[in-house]
Design a protein around this motif. Structure first.
Motif, PDB file in Angstrom:
ATOM      1  N   ALA A 112       0.612  -1.010   0.177  1.00 17.76           N
ATOM      2  CA  ALA A 112       0.028  -0.228  -0.423  1.00 17.76           C
ATOM      3  C   ALA A 112       0.681   0.997  -0.400  1.00 17.76           C
ATOM      4  CB  ALA A 112      -1.372  -0.002   1.585  1.00 17.76           C
ATOM      5  N   LEU A 113       2.036   1.167   0.890  1.00 16.69           N
ATOM      6  CA  LEU A 113       2.838   2.086   0.953  1.00 16.69           C
ATOM      7  C   LEU A 113       3.596   2.352  -0.324  1.00 16.69           C
ATOM      8  CD1 LEU A 113       4.003   1.764   4.189  1.00 16.69           C
ATOM      9  CD2 LEU A 113       2.477   3.871   3.695  1.00 16.69           C
ATOM     10  N   ARG A 114       3.654   1.709  -1.051  1.00 20.81           N
ATOM     11  CA  ARG A 114       4.843   1.409  -2.496  1.00 20.81           C
ATOM     12  C   ARG A 114       3.537   2.495  -2.800  1.00 20.81           C
ATOM     13  NH1 ARG A 114       4.389  -1.292  -6.605  1.00 20.81           N
ATOM     14  NH2 ARG A 114       3.483  -2.702  -5.112  1.00 20.81           N
ATOM     15  N   GLU A 115       2.931   2.004  -3.742  1.00 20.81           N
ATOM     16  CA  GLU A 115       1.503   1.692  -4.203  1.00 20.81           C
ATOM     17  C   GLU A 115       1.607   3.686  -4.082  1.00 20.81           C
ATOM     18  OE1 GLU A 115      -0.001   1.350  -6.977  1.00 20.81           O
ATOM     19  OE2 GLU A 115       1.222  -0.466  -7.027  1.00 20.81           O
ATOM     20  N   ALA A 116       1.437   3.718  -3.266  1.00 22.51           N
ATOM     21  CA  ALA A 116       0.860   5.146  -3.129  1.00 22.51           C
ATOM     22  C   ALA A 116       1.807   6.559  -3.285  1.00 22.51           C
ATOM     23  CB  ALA A 116       0.711   5.568  -1.186  1.00 22.51           C
ATOM     24  N   GLU A 117       3.503   6.184  -3.149  1.00 23.09           N
ATOM     25  CA  GLU A 117       4.545   6.414  -3.627  1.00 23.09           C
ATOM     26  C   GLU A 117       4.671   6.435  -5.102  1.00 23.09           C
ATOM     27  OE1 GLU A 117       7.678   6.510  -0.168  1.00 23.09           O
ATOM     28  OE2 GLU A 117       7.619   4.605  -1.445  1.00 23.09           O
ATOM     29  N   GLU A 118       3.912   5.252  -5.617  1.00 22.74           N
ATOM     30  CA  GLU A 118       4.298   5.722  -6.880  1.00 22.74           C
ATOM     31  C   GLU A 118       2.842   6.333  -7.844  1.00 22.74           C
ATOM     32  OE1 GLU A 118       5.845   1.038  -7.276  1.00 22.74           O
ATOM     33  OE2 GLU A 118       4.316   1.381  -7.752  1.00 22.74           O
ATOM     34  N   GLU A 119       2.100   6.216  -7.272  1.00 25.71           N
ATOM     35  CA  GLU A 119       0.783   7.313  -7.661  1.00 25.71           C
ATOM     36  C   GLU A 119       0.353   8.118  -7.751  1.00 25.71           C
ATOM     37  OE1 GLU A 119      -3.071   4.777  -6.885  1.00 25.71           O
ATOM     38  OE2 GLU A 119      -2.196   2.939  -7.740  1.00 25.71           O
ATOM     39  N   ILE A 120       0.980   8.859  -6.635  1.00 30.58           N
ATOM     40  CA  ILE A 120       0.990  10.063  -5.738  1.00 30.58           C
ATOM     41  C   ILE A 120       1.532  10.778  -5.070  1.00 30.58           C
ATOM     42  CG2 ILE A 120      -1.842   9.931  -5.814  1.00 30.58           C
ATOM     43  CD1 ILE A 120      -1.004  10.016  -3.283  1.00 30.58           C
ATOM     44  N   GLY A 121       2.969  10.429  -5.357  1.00 29.07           N
ATOM     45  CA  GLY A 121       4.227  10.519  -4.408  1.00 29.07           C
ATOM     46  C   GLY A 121       4.573  10.816  -3.051  1.00 29.07           C
ATOM     47  N   LEU A 122       3.538   9.904  -2.673  1.00 29.92           N
ATOM     48  CA  LEU A 122       3.077  10.482  -0.817  1.00 29.92           C
ATOM     49  C   LEU A 122       4.378   8.962  -0.184  1.00 29.92           C
ATOM     50  CD1 LEU A 122       1.132  10.944   1.488  1.00 29.92           C
ATOM     51  CD2 LEU A 122       0.487   9.185   1.180  1.00 29.92           C
ATOM     52  N   SER A 123       5.313   9.975   0.374  1.00 33.24           N
ATOM     53  CA  SER A 123       6.348   9.552   0.881  1.00 33.24           C
ATOM     54  C   SER A 123       5.809   8.928   1.937  1.00 33.24           C
ATOM     55  CB  SER A 123       6.944  10.858   1.184  1.00 33.24           C
ATOM     56  OG  SER A 123       8.452  10.196   3.024  1.00 33.24           O
ATOM     57  N   ARG A 124       6.455   7.994   2.181  1.00 35.01           N
ATOM     58  CA  ARG A 124       6.054   7.447   4.000  1.00 35.01           C
ATOM     59  C   ARG A 124       6.920   7.787   4.674  1.00 35.01           C
ATOM     60  NH1 ARG A 124       8.133   1.358   2.287  1.00 35.01           N
ATOM     61  NH2 ARG A 124       7.767   1.970   0.016  1.00 35.01           N
ATOM     62  N   ASP A 125       7.958   8.826   4.565  1.00 34.69           N
ATOM     63  CA  ASP A 125       8.332   9.253   6.195  1.00 34.69           C
ATOM     64  C   ASP A 125       7.280   9.977   6.714  1.00 34.69           C
ATOM     65  OD1 ASP A 125      10.948   8.411   4.925  1.00 34.69           O
ATOM     66  OD2 ASP A 125      11.003  10.386   4.174  1.00 34.69           O
ATOM     67  N   TYR A 126       5.999  10.348   6.174  1.00 35.11           N
ATOM     68  CA  TYR A 126       5.030  10.894   5.998  1.00 35.11           C
ATOM     69  C   TYR A 126       3.561  10.177   6.862  1.00 35.11           C
ATOM     70  CZ  TYR A 126       6.627  15.665   4.664  1.00 35.11           C
ATOM     71  OH  TYR A 126       7.997  16.784   4.204  1.00 35.11           O
ATOM     72  N   VAL A 127       4.494   8.700   6.948  1.00 32.17           N
ATOM     73  CA  VAL A 127       2.781   8.297   7.366  1.00 32.17           C
ATOM     74  C   VAL A 127       3.016   7.066   8.224  1.00 32.17           C
ATOM     75  CG1 VAL A 127       1.452   6.121   6.236  1.00 32.17           C
ATOM     76  CG2 VAL A 127       2.595   7.994   4.727  1.00 32.17           C
ATOM     77  N   GLU A 128       2.109   6.974   9.116  1.00 32.73           N
ATOM     78  CA  GLU A 128       1.824   6.758  10.506  1.00 32.73           C
ATOM     79  C   GLU A 128       0.573   5.096  10.221  1.00 32.73           C
ATOM     80  OE1 GLU A 128       0.013   5.430  14.924  1.00 32.73           O
ATOM     81  OE2 GLU A 128       0.887   8.343  13.912  1.00 32.73           O
ATOM     82  N   VAL A 129       1.150   4.087   9.770  1.00 35.56           N
ATOM     83  CA  VAL A 129       0.206   3.067   9.431  1.00 35.56           C
ATOM     84  C   VAL A 129      -1.257   2.175  10.870  1.00 35.56           C
ATOM     85  CG1 VAL A 129      -0.226   0.140   8.392  1.00 35.56           C
ATOM     86  CG2 VAL A 129       1.553   1.863   7.514  1.00 35.56           C
ATOM     87  N   LEU A 130      -2.141   2.429  11.282  1.00 30.70           N
ATOM     88  CA  LEU A 130      -2.729   1.905  11.798  1.00 30.70           C
ATOM     89  C   LEU A 130      -3.066   0.817  11.696  1.00 30.70           C
ATOM     90  CD1 LEU A 130      -5.105   5.227  11.825  1.00 30.70           C
ATOM     91  CD2 LEU A 130      -3.439   4.777  13.619  1.00 30.70           C
ATOM     92  N   GLY A 131      -3.606  -0.133  10.797  1.00 26.90           N
ATOM     93  CA  GLY A 131      -3.360  -1.379  10.643  1.00 26.90           C
ATOM     94  C   GLY A 131      -5.200  -1.426   9.254  1.00 26.90           C
ATOM     95  N   GLN A 132      -5.305  -2.405   9.330  1.00 25.88           N
ATOM     96  CA  GLN A 132      -5.885  -2.777   8.562  1.00 25.88           C
ATOM     97  C   GLN A 132      -7.686  -3.317   8.950  1.00 25.88           C
ATOM     98  OE1 GLN A 132      -3.640  -6.885   6.963  1.00 25.88           O
ATOM     99  NE2 GLN A 132      -2.291  -6.212   7.324  1.00 25.88           N
ATOM    100  N   LEU A 133      -8.190  -2.822   7.701  1.00 26.46           N
ATOM    101  CA  LEU A 133      -9.329  -3.593   7.222  1.00 26.46           C
ATOM    102  C   LEU A 133      -9.885  -4.973   6.875  1.00 26.46           C
ATOM    103  CD1 LEU A 133     -11.170   0.069   7.166  1.00 26.46           C
ATOM    104  CD2 LEU A 133     -11.060  -0.610   8.430  1.00 26.46           C
ATOM    105  N   PRO A 134     -11.259  -6.038   7.054  1.00 28.54           N
ATOM    106  CA  PRO A 134     -11.135  -6.396   6.355  1.00 28.54           C
ATOM    107  C   PRO A 134     -11.193  -6.798   4.627  1.00 28.54           C
ATOM    108  CG  PRO A 134     -12.860  -6.400   7.895  1.00 28.54           C
ATOM    109  CD  PRO A 134     -11.824  -5.338   7.412  1.00 28.54           C
ATOM    110  N   VAL A 135     -10.596  -7.842   4.084  1.00 20.88           N
ATOM    111  CA  VAL A 135     -10.479  -8.089   2.645  1.00 20.88           C
ATOM    112  C   VAL A 135     -11.849  -7.104   1.847  1.00 20.88           C
ATOM    113  CG1 VAL A 135     -10.027  -9.712   0.835  1.00 20.88           C
ATOM    114  CG2 VAL A 135      -8.191  -9.811   3.345  1.00 20.88           C
ATOM    115  N   TYR A 136     -11.677  -6.478   1.094  1.00 19.72           N
ATOM    116  CA  TYR A 136     -12.608  -6.687  -0.552  1.00 19.72           C
ATOM    117  C   TYR A 136     -12.667  -7.564  -1.198  1.00 19.72           C
ATOM    118  CZ  TYR A 136     -16.395  -3.704  -1.585  1.00 19.72           C
ATOM    119  OH  TYR A 136     -17.423  -3.998  -2.970  1.00 19.72           O
ATOM    120  N   SER A 137     -13.331  -8.300  -1.547  1.00 22.71           N
ATOM    121  CA  SER A 137     -13.817  -8.786  -3.056  1.00 22.71           C
ATOM    122  C   SER A 137     -13.629  -8.162  -4.013  1.00 22.71           C
ATOM    123  CB  SER A 137     -14.246 -10.027  -2.409  1.00 22.71           C
ATOM    124  OG  SER A 137     -13.254 -10.916  -2.009  1.00 22.71           O
TER     125      SER A 137
END
Length: 231
Positions: A112-137
């Motif tokens: 998820a962090l890699r895709e955000a960096e690739e798509e919109i340039g959001l650096s993971r240095d600014y991101v604090e992961v909280l957790g996950q929600l259930p898988v969506y099909s």
């Protein structure tokens, strides 16, 4: 393909609103509550597990999306994207940054962090992961894991123009208010489909107000987030 795609979701009739459901209380949209909720989640169940029957017979593939909650002075806002009109799939739709989990990704969160960096340039240095929600099909056989994260202000975005036409923020309290959740029913020969939408008007957009139609899988995962915070 067992059912036709919805080409104009805004034209699909609204069958109901959820104004009878309470919004997530303001205190539950604070940083301390969110951190505590993900650290010690309650017993709860996602309301919407997926889109329904798949359109393809291919094997399921893992994907991850990032739900970036930007910490603004006026409260949290969700950073969303509008997909490029030139894309083959889901052109122009509102979505989270994200995509397929690749073999080199160490985890769902890393994808998820890699895709955000690739798509919109959001650096993971600014991101604090909280957790996950259930898988969506999804109907396209992706098993999508939503990764919820806090984003510290000060970041600069660099959009990949081939994939993303625009990035914008929506107040989280708006999305966590079911009175803004619309139910739609799309009928076709041989069946019907139902989906949620959360239309939002950005009245602060330079020039004329701009309307964003948040629907489908994006709206469904947000509805599950609502259930998680309300449990």
């Amino acid at each position: 393909m067992s059912r036709p795609p919805i080409l104009d979701p805004q034209a699909v009739p609204v069958t109901g609103l959820d104004a009878h459901l309470p919004p997530v209380p303001a205190e539950r949209l604070q940083l301390s509550f969110l951190r505590q909720r993900f650290a010690h989640p309650p017993q709860w169940q996602a309301e919407i597990a997926g889109d329904g029957a798949q359109w393809t017979q291919r094997d399921p593939a893992a994907a991850a999306v990032l739900l970036p909650l930007v910490m603004r002075e006026q409260g949290l806002s969700l950073l969303l994207t509008r997909r490029s009109e030139q894309l083959r799939d889901h052109a122009g739709q509102i979505s989270f940054p994200g995509g397929r989990v690749e073999p080199e990704d160490e985890s769902i969160e890393a994808a998820a962090l890699r895709e955000a960096e690739e798509e919109i340039g959001l650096s993971r240095d600014y991101v604090e992961v909280l957790g996950q929600l259930p898988v969506y099909s999804t109907v396209t056989a992706f098993q999508v894991t939503p990764v919820v994260a806090l984003v510290r202000p000060g970041f600069d975005l660099r959009l990949d123009g081939m994939e993303v036409a625009e990035a914008f923020e929506v107040p989280l309290h708006f999305l966590m208010t079911p009175a803004h959740h619309q139910h739609h029913r799309f009928e076709y020969a041989g069946g019907q489909r139902q989906f949620l939408s959360m239309p939002w008007r950005n009245s602060e957009h330079p020039g004329e107000p701009r309307d964003y139609f948040i629907w489908g899988a994006t709206a469904a995962m947000l509805r599950n987030f609502y259930r998680f915070l309300s449990a």
